[in-house]
Design a protein around this motif. Sequence first.
Motif, PDB file in Angstrom:
ATOM      1  N   ARG A   1      19.036  74.908   7.772  1.00 34.29           N
ATOM      2  CA  ARG A   1      20.374  75.347   8.205  1.00 34.29           C
ATOM      3  C   ARG A   1      20.262  76.764   8.768  1.00 34.29           C
ATOM      4  O   ARG A   1      19.739  77.665   8.114  1.00 34.29           O
ATOM      5  CB  ARG A   1      21.256  75.329   6.954  1.00 34.29           C
ATOM      6  CG  ARG A   1      22.697  75.495   7.086  1.00 34.29           C
ATOM      7  CD  ARG A   1      23.360  75.455   5.697  1.00 34.29           C
ATOM      8  NE  ARG A   1      22.872  74.355   4.872  1.00 34.29           N
ATOM      9  CZ  ARG A   1      22.048  74.503   3.848  1.00 34.29           C
ATOM     10  NH1 ARG A   1      21.609  75.702   3.495  1.00 34.29           N
ATOM     11  NH2 ARG A   1      21.640  73.445   3.172  1.00 34.29           N
TER      12      ARG A   1
ATOM     13  N   ASP B   1      21.570  80.588   5.052  1.00 37.67           N
ATOM     14  CA  ASP B   1      21.289  80.599   6.484  1.00 37.67           C
ATOM     15  C   ASP B   1      19.870  81.157   6.655  1.00 37.67           C
ATOM     16  O   ASP B   1      19.611  82.326   6.349  1.00 37.67           O
ATOM     17  CB  ASP B   1      22.332  81.480   7.184  1.00 37.67           C
ATOM     18  CG  ASP B   1      22.099  81.670   8.674  1.00 37.67           C
ATOM     19  OD1 ASP B   1      20.996  81.378   9.180  1.00 37.67           O
ATOM     20  OD2 ASP B   1      23.037  82.148   9.351  1.00 37.67           O
TER      21      ASP B   1
ATOM     22  N   SER C   1      24.169  69.464   5.402  1.00 38.79           N
ATOM     23  CA  SER C   1      24.555  69.759   4.020  1.00 38.79           C
ATOM     24  C   SER C   1      23.333  69.923   3.136  1.00 38.79           C
ATOM     25  O   SER C   1      23.358  70.685   2.163  1.00 38.79           O
ATOM     26  CB  SER C   1      25.468  68.663   3.478  1.00 38.79           C
ATOM     27  OG  SER C   1      24.843  67.396   3.572  1.00 38.79           O
TER      28      SER C   1
ATOM     29  N   PHE D   1      29.226  78.535   7.214  1.00 38.97           N
ATOM     30  CA  PHE D   1      28.373  77.737   6.343  1.00 38.97           C
ATOM     31  C   PHE D   1      29.006  77.588   4.959  1.00 38.97           C
ATOM     32  O   PHE D   1      28.849  76.568   4.288  1.00 38.97           O
ATOM     33  CB  PHE D   1      26.974  78.352   6.220  1.00 38.97           C
ATOM     34  CG  PHE D   1      26.095  78.162   7.434  1.00 38.97           C
ATOM     35  CD1 PHE D   1      26.609  77.700   8.633  1.00 38.97           C
ATOM     36  CD2 PHE D   1      24.739  78.468   7.371  1.00 38.97           C
ATOM     37  CE1 PHE D   1      25.793  77.528   9.751  1.00 38.97           C
ATOM     38  CE2 PHE D   1      23.910  78.298   8.473  1.00 38.97           C
ATOM     39  CZ  PHE D   1      24.435  77.829   9.671  1.00 38.97           C
TER      40      PHE D   1
ATOM     41  N   THR E   1      24.421  77.076   0.994  1.00 43.76           N
ATOM     42  CA  THR E   1      25.084  77.902   2.016  1.00 43.76           C
ATOM     43  C   THR E   1      24.079  78.802   2.729  1.00 43.76           C
ATOM     44  O   THR E   1      24.443  79.494   3.684  1.00 43.76           O
ATOM     45  CB  THR E   1      26.180  78.791   1.393  1.00 43.76           C
ATOM     46  OG1 THR E   1      25.606  79.616   0.363  1.00 43.76           O
ATOM     47  CG2 THR E   1      27.303  77.956   0.802  1.00 43.76           C
TER      48      THR E   1
ATOM     49  N   GLY F   1      25.687  77.321  15.331  1.00 44.56           N
ATOM     50  CA  GLY F   1      25.011  76.928  14.106  1.00 44.56           C
ATOM     51  C   GLY F   1      24.297  75.604  14.228  1.00 44.56           C
ATOM     52  O   GLY F   1      24.741  74.709  14.950  1.00 44.56           O
TER      53      GLY F   1
ATOM     54  N   TRP G   1      23.366  72.823  11.512  1.00 40.19           N
ATOM     55  CA  TRP G   1      23.856  72.667  10.139  1.00 40.19           C
ATOM     56  C   TRP G   1      23.592  71.271   9.595  1.00 40.19           C
ATOM     57  O   TRP G   1      23.724  70.263  10.306  1.00 40.19           O
ATOM     58  CB  TRP G   1      25.362  72.941  10.083  1.00 40.19           C
ATOM     59  CG  TRP G   1      25.888  72.963   8.679  1.00 40.19           C
ATOM     60  CD1 TRP G   1      25.854  74.005   7.798  1.00 40.19           C
ATOM     61  CD2 TRP G   1      26.500  71.872   7.985  1.00 40.19           C
ATOM     62  NE1 TRP G   1      26.405  73.623   6.591  1.00 40.19           N
ATOM     63  CE2 TRP G   1      26.815  72.315   6.684  1.00 40.19           C
ATOM     64  CE3 TRP G   1      26.803  70.564   8.338  1.00 40.19           C
ATOM     65  CZ2 TRP G   1      27.424  71.505   5.740  1.00 40.19           C
ATOM     66  CZ3 TRP G   1      27.414  69.735   7.401  1.00 40.19           C
ATOM     67  CH2 TRP G   1      27.721  70.214   6.111  1.00 40.19           C
TER      68      TRP G   1
ATOM     69  N   TRP H   1      21.819  65.622  11.180  1.00 41.01           N
ATOM     70  CA  TRP H   1      22.303  66.999  11.208  1.00 41.01           C
ATOM     71  C   TRP H   1      23.157  67.196  12.449  1.00 41.01           C
ATOM     72  O   TRP H   1      23.274  66.271  13.274  1.00 41.01           O
ATOM     73  CB  TRP H   1      21.145  68.001  11.166  1.00 41.01           C
ATOM     74  CG  TRP H   1      20.133  67.918  12.272  1.00 41.01           C
ATOM     75  CD1 TRP H   1      19.133  67.005  12.409  1.00 41.01           C
ATOM     76  CD2 TRP H   1      20.001  68.809  13.403  1.00 41.01           C
ATOM     77  NE1 TRP H   1      18.387  67.256  13.535  1.00 41.01           N
ATOM     78  CE2 TRP H   1      18.892  68.362  14.170  1.00 41.01           C
ATOM     79  CE3 TRP H   1      20.701  69.936  13.829  1.00 41.01           C
ATOM     80  CZ2 TRP H   1      18.475  69.000  15.344  1.00 41.01           C
ATOM     81  CZ3 TRP H   1      20.283  70.586  14.992  1.00 41.01           C
ATOM     82  CH2 TRP H   1      19.194  70.114  15.741  1.00 41.01           C
TER      83      TRP H   1
ATOM     84  N   SER I   1      21.702  79.975  11.753  1.00 37.36           N
ATOM     85  CA  SER I   1      22.323  80.577  12.927  1.00 37.36           C
ATOM     86  C   SER I   1      21.229  80.859  13.942  1.00 37.36           C
ATOM     87  O   SER I   1      20.042  80.673  13.664  1.00 37.36           O
ATOM     88  CB  SER I   1      23.065  81.863  12.549  1.00 37.36           C
ATOM     89  OG  SER I   1      22.203  82.746  11.842  1.00 37.36           O
TER      90      SER I   1
ATOM     91  N   ASP J   1      27.486  84.405  13.046  1.00 38.90           N
ATOM     92  CA  ASP J   1      28.531  83.396  13.087  1.00 38.90           C
ATOM     93  C   ASP J   1      29.720  83.790  13.962  1.00 38.90           C
ATOM     94  O   ASP J   1      30.731  83.090  13.998  1.00 38.90           O
ATOM     95  CB  ASP J   1      29.036  83.091  11.668  1.00 38.90           C
ATOM     96  CG  ASP J   1      29.359  84.357  10.879  1.00 38.90           C
ATOM     97  OD1 ASP J   1      29.582  85.412  11.499  1.00 38.90           O
ATOM     98  OD2 ASP J   1      29.375  84.294   9.636  1.00 38.90           O
TER      99      ASP J   1
END
Length: 454
Positions: free
Chosen positions: A163, A307, A156, A318, A305, A152, A154, A131, A165, A179
């Motif tokens: 994942r 968060d 995938s 994201f 996607t 972030g 993050w 990551w 913030s 963000d």
Amino acid sequence: MARPASRRTVIGAAVAAASAGALGSAAPAGAAAPRRAATAAPAAPRTVDNRFWSTYTDWRCGDAAGVRAVAGRRPGVVIAAPLGSAEITDPHTGRTQSWEYATWTSPEHRSAVPATEAVASWNADTPPGTWIRIELSGRYSDGGRTPWFVMGHWASGDGDIRRTSVDDQGDGKASVWTDTFAVDDAASGLRLTSYQLRVTLYRRPGTRLTPTVWRLGAMASDVPDRFEVPASVPGPARELDVPRYSQNTHVGQYPEYDNGGEAWCSPTSSQMIVEYWGRGPTAAELAWVNPEFDDPQVCHAARFTYDYQYAGCGNWPFNAAYAATYRDMSAVVTRLTSLTDLETLVRAGIPAITSQSFLEKELTGAGYGTSGHLMTVVGFTPDGDVVANDPASPSNEAVRRVYRRAEWERIWLRTKRLNASGRVVSGTGGICYLFWPVRPTPAQRRALEAVGVH
């Protein structure tokens, strides 16, 4: 549509851009030049600056600590020799794990626009067991420096970390709202004049795994404080054939990813454009989705996607990072200055995802109002009106909408508006996501360069 109390509203209450004036708009290609006055009017001040690192030369220019640049079809940085290991506790799972790490830090970029806001974005591959963390630090116009703000954590996937913030970041001069880095009191004149980005690459200890970071950068901006925007002159008509998906056909699906429906405007829009470019998840990647659900790829986009701190799918970077997980795709978050910019992109075959907020009466034909909503601009009519794939529609068949140009441009570009209670709240000031192939056509490359994206 975003949840009623979005962090965009918080930013708008905290940030009031001090510079006056309005964004200019270029004449459409082929239009006759206006008659010149004896003294030419001064150019409108620049309000947006983009800097993205993505070439082999870029990656060799930064401060490499345990990473190396890789050339080839898609240059990037990877772990070479880890600096060490760290015990990190995921706040959303409570799980503590050891991770090896290495870092790449960009050169300091002096923004052409002393900025009130900055939004980072990145494109990366993170195989299972890896990551990345993205941070921003900069210099203020008063000479002071920011700390390193986390933009972030993050990956995938969602098997190694959640994942996320990071909330509650600030230094008394600026704060990070999900963000977005934002100066707390823009009316004071304080601005972010330069910045660096740092990416930390993590992997499971004792393995040869590595993330690959292909693109890293930020959009810095100082958009004038305004309720109204000047109308742009319509350009040539064109409409792109972009798949159409409704977010509202997913109401109640996957509460763990914010429950579908109005909360899924961003991933639904992102999925439309991913598929426009001929990409998308495989049948095996969609196997986790309930087979009774239509358009499982929209559920997939929402999951990847999501968060976990924001507790939603509307994190702008994201969504861009999700799009770039697909083969040979690039994606960024930026701001545009007028519908002329969008026309430039559409003429080159590039649709865009835009963020706007409005009362029902402010957008004829929408049939709803929203404090924050993403939709996909796919074309323009001969009269210059906006053709949008609006996911806030009752069915896929109803997604294509035509909205009045002046109304749409106003709700997208303004930074201030009145909500249903008559209170002054924020607008998003031209935010959009752009997704395009790693190797665009010459026309697409020129269009991206025309809107400041390289």
